[in-house]
Design a protein around this motif. Structure first.
Motif, short mmCIF file in Angstrom:
data_model
loop_
_atom_site.label_atom_id
_atom_site.label_comp_id
_atom_site.label_asym_id
_atom_site.label_seq_id
_atom_site.Cartn_x
_atom_site.Cartn_y
_atom_site.Cartn_z
N ALA A 40 0.83 -1.20 0.00
CA ALA A 40 0.00 0.00 0.00
C ALA A 40 0.86 1.25 0.00
O ALA A 40 0.63 2.19 -0.78
N THR A 41 1.88 1.27 0.85
CA THR A 41 2.74 2.45 0.95
C THR A 41 3.56 2.66 -0.31
O THR A 41 3.56 3.76 -0.89
N ARG A 93 -5.39 6.74 0.18
CA ARG A 93 -5.14 5.61 -0.72
C ARG A 93 -4.47 4.45 0.02
O ARG A 93 -4.83 3.29 -0.16
N VAL A 94 -3.47 4.78 0.83
CA VAL A 94 -2.77 3.74 1.59
C VAL A 94 -3.76 3.05 2.53
O VAL A 94 -3.80 1.83 2.64
N SER A 95 -4.57 3.84 3.21
CA SER A 95 -5.56 3.33 4.14
C SER A 95 -6.53 2.37 3.44
O SER A 95 -6.84 1.29 3.97
N GLU A 96 -6.99 2.75 2.27
CA GLU A 96 -7.94 1.93 1.52
C GLU A 96 -7.31 0.60 1.10
O GLU A 96 -7.90 -0.46 1.27
N ILE A 97 -6.11 0.65 0.55
CA ILE A 97 -5.43 -0.57 0.09
C ILE A 97 -5.10 -1.47 1.28
O ILE A 97 -5.27 -2.69 1.23
N GLU A 98 -4.63 -0.86 2.34
CA GLU A 98 -4.19 -1.61 3.52
C GLU A 98 -5.36 -2.12 4.34
O GLU A 98 -5.24 -3.11 5.06
N GLY A 99 -6.50 -1.44 4.25
CA GLY A 99 -7.65 -1.83 5.06
C GLY A 99 -7.51 -1.39 6.50
O GLY A 99 -7.92 -2.09 7.43
N SER A 100 -6.90 -0.21 6.70
CA SER A 100 -6.70 0.33 8.05
C SER A 100 -7.25 1.74 8.10
O SER A 100 -7.58 2.32 7.08
#
Length: 163
Positions: A28-29, A76-83
């Motif tokens: 994600a990052t 975007r990172v949050s969405e991909i990571e699910g956090s």
């Protein structure tokens, strides 16, 4: 450093329960960062990383050089990571600190030069917060109050003793 060492170090630093969550945070990052910076810069930054990690910055990205701010990056990172966003931001900061230990200082500076660090929403300086605090070990110590805590009695300013 190989893939297993890299993911193991990230898992340890972030205290994640498993490899799946760890790889998802790394992907994600780095994939989102790869979308933000020009392709050549992504390739430079990725050159010193393990082959499987390098791919997230380069091969997994379909469009480099997109213009978005720090908040959009975290989203975007949050969405991909699910956090949630604060957790995703912290994960990105810790992952970037590990990346910074593997890449030449000139490549890290080139990355910083690509990302505006002003006080508004474009404040990419936040991505480098752990690095700027002296690295993961020092930042972790500062966050927890610094080093081992003593069991000795503590005297508060009023002169009373607390155990």
């Amino acid at each position: 450093m190989n893939f297993d060492e890299f993911t193991g170090e990230v898992q340890h630093r972030l205290e994640l329960p498993g490899t799946g969550e760890t790889v998802r945070a790394i992907r994600a990052t780095l994939m989102t960062l790869g979308q933000r910076i020009p392709e050549g810069n992504a390739e430079d930054l990725a050159a010193s990383l393990p082959m499987e990690i390098k791919w997230y910055l380069t091969g997994a990205v379909h469009e480099h050089g997109q213009r978005f701010d720090w908040r959009e990056f975290v989203s975007r990172v949050s969405e991909i990571e699910g956090s949630d966003p604060p957790e995703a931001a912290y994960h990105a900061q810790v992952i970037m600190d590990l990346v910074s230990t593997l890449v030449p200082p000139s490549d890290l500076q080139q990355l910083r030069d690509q990302l505006p660090e002003s006080e508004d929403d474009e404040n990419w300086r936040k991505l480098f917060a752990v690095i700027d605090a002296g690295g993961w070990g020092d930042a972790q110590e500062a966050q927890t109050g610094g080093g081992p805590q003593s069991d000795e009695e503590v005297t508060d300013p009023s002169g009373e003793t607390d155990s």
